[in-house]
Write an enzyme that holds these catalytic residues in place. Structure first.
Site, mmCIF file in Angstrom:
data_model
loop_
_atom_site.group_PDB
_atom_site.id
_atom_site.type_symbol
_atom_site.label_atom_id
_atom_site.label_comp_id
_atom_site.label_asym_id
_atom_site.label_seq_id
_atom_site.Cartn_x
_atom_site.Cartn_y
_atom_site.Cartn_z
ATOM 1 N N CYS A 121 76.220 32.933 2.734
ATOM 2 C CA CYS A 121 77.408 32.076 2.700
ATOM 3 C C CYS A 121 77.038 30.737 3.319
ATOM 4 C CB CYS A 121 78.595 32.691 3.421
ATOM 5 S SG CYS A 121 80.106 31.695 3.180
ATOM 6 N N LEU A 122 76.806 29.764 2.477
ATOM 7 C CA LEU A 122 76.327 28.461 2.921
ATOM 8 C C LEU A 122 77.364 27.737 3.773
ATOM 9 C CD1 LEU A 122 74.270 25.922 0.951
ATOM 10 C CD2 LEU A 122 76.527 25.183 1.708
ATOM 11 N N VAL A 123 78.607 27.702 3.299
ATOM 12 C CA VAL A 123 79.615 26.896 3.995
ATOM 13 C C VAL A 123 80.018 27.514 5.333
ATOM 14 C CG1 VAL A 123 81.650 27.942 2.899
ATOM 15 C CG2 VAL A 123 81.742 25.558 3.664
ATOM 16 N N TYR A 172 84.338 23.556 -2.965
ATOM 17 C CA TYR A 172 85.277 23.600 -1.846
ATOM 18 C C TYR A 172 86.359 22.518 -1.928
ATOM 19 C CZ TYR A 172 80.868 25.691 -0.334
ATOM 20 O OH TYR A 172 79.694 26.407 -0.284
ATOM 21 N N ASN A 207 88.306 32.287 -3.092
ATOM 22 C CA ASN A 207 86.892 32.589 -3.302
ATOM 23 C C ASN A 207 86.628 33.314 -4.623
ATOM 24 O OD1 ASN A 207 84.345 32.061 -2.165
ATOM 25 N ND2 ASN A 207 84.133 34.176 -1.483
ATOM 26 N N CYS A 251 76.916 26.285 -3.079
ATOM 27 C CA CYS A 251 77.755 27.435 -2.756
ATOM 28 C C CYS A 251 77.160 28.654 -3.430
ATOM 29 C CB CYS A 251 79.177 27.211 -3.258
ATOM 30 S SG CYS A 251 80.252 28.657 -3.096
ATOM 31 N N VAL A 252 76.997 29.738 -2.680
ATOM 32 C CA VAL A 252 76.395 30.938 -3.252
ATOM 33 C C VAL A 252 77.380 31.742 -4.091
ATOM 34 C CG1 VAL A 252 74.612 31.168 -1.487
ATOM 35 C CG2 VAL A 252 76.856 32.226 -1.137
#
Length: 249
Positions: free
Chosen positions: A79-81, A136, A166, A197-198
């Site tokens: 989860c990048l963010v 996002y 999501n 974003c993954v």
């Protein structure tokens, strides 16, 4: 033939990393003999908000413990963010802490994060200027952009798709992405971050985006795969994985 266990720490509503990472590592089988199995532990998160992301990150230690019980060979925090919303440079702190969790469980394994993988992958390619597409809401997207800038990479322009749910992010049609990038000024950049974003699917769109822009295209999933292969001390050639997975880096 050697087999590796790949552990993924994923948001509970993420349905993309368990498809794109296996797809890439399966494609690698065309050129290398190793095989991979995939194992996940989930952190609760439905809406991509700063509050939910912070609460979710607190679950990551438990996930690392669970995956180390399975004696995985590498862990990816997918989860990048969530990482980037915790403050500049947090990917280093997170990876170190989660790595210690596996060590304390007598099952030490390298931990990589999608956030760190994206930054490290861009540096490995020598990309000093990039454009970024993220699903996002604008405040979170801006936070991601500032995180990347704080790592010494100039983001010349960026686009937030403003999808807060999501599961809706996962449902976004990846073939919309080349058209979105075509509307951005990519003339002076070294690389395109097609999906920061993954959860936002993007693999199918990478070849078209590269054709549209004439630039190397990177995604969070591609960067995560690259970092996992590096952590396992394996060759980084993956057919269809774009420039970062060309085997050069």
């Amino acid at each position: 033939m050697k087999s590796f266990r790949v552990g993924q720490i994923v948001p509970s509503s993420n349905v993309t990393m368990e498809t794109e990472i296996p797809a890439l590592l399966s494609a690698r089988g065309q050129v290398h003999p190793e095989t991979f199995t995939f194992h996940s532990s989930r952190m609760r998160m439905k809406k991509v908000t700063a509050e939910e992301l912070k609460a979710m990150d607190g679950d990551s230690d438990r996930c690392a413990m669970e995956l180390s019980d399975a004696r995985v060979d590498v862990l990816g925090y997918a989860c990048l963010v969530a990482i980037m919303s915790m403050g500049h440079g947090y990917h280093r702190e997170s990876a170190k802490r989660l790595g210690q969790v596996t060590k304390d469980n007598d099952a030490e394994a390298p931990v990589i994060t999608s956030a760190g993988a994206l930054v490290d992958g861009l540096h490995a390619m020598g990309a000093k200027k990039v454009v970024v597409v993220a699903p996002y809401m604008k405040p979170l997207a801006e936070m991601v952009v500032e995180y990347i800038r704080a790592e010494g990479i100039e983001v010349t322009t960026w686009r937030a798709l403003e999808i807060s749910d999501n599961l809706a992010v996962a449902a976004h049609d990846p073939m919309n992405l080349p058209g979105i990038v075509a509307e951005m000024d990519t003339s002076d950049v070294d690389a395109v971050v097609l999906s920061a974003c993954v959860q936002m699917p993007s693999l199918r769109a990478v070849p078209m985006a590269e054709a549209v822009t004439g630039k190397p295209v990177v995604t969070a999933a591609i960067a995560t795969t690259w970092a996992m292969l590096k952590a396992l001390d394996l060759d980084t050639l993956v057919p269809g994985g774009g420039a970062l997975l060309s085997g050069k880096y």
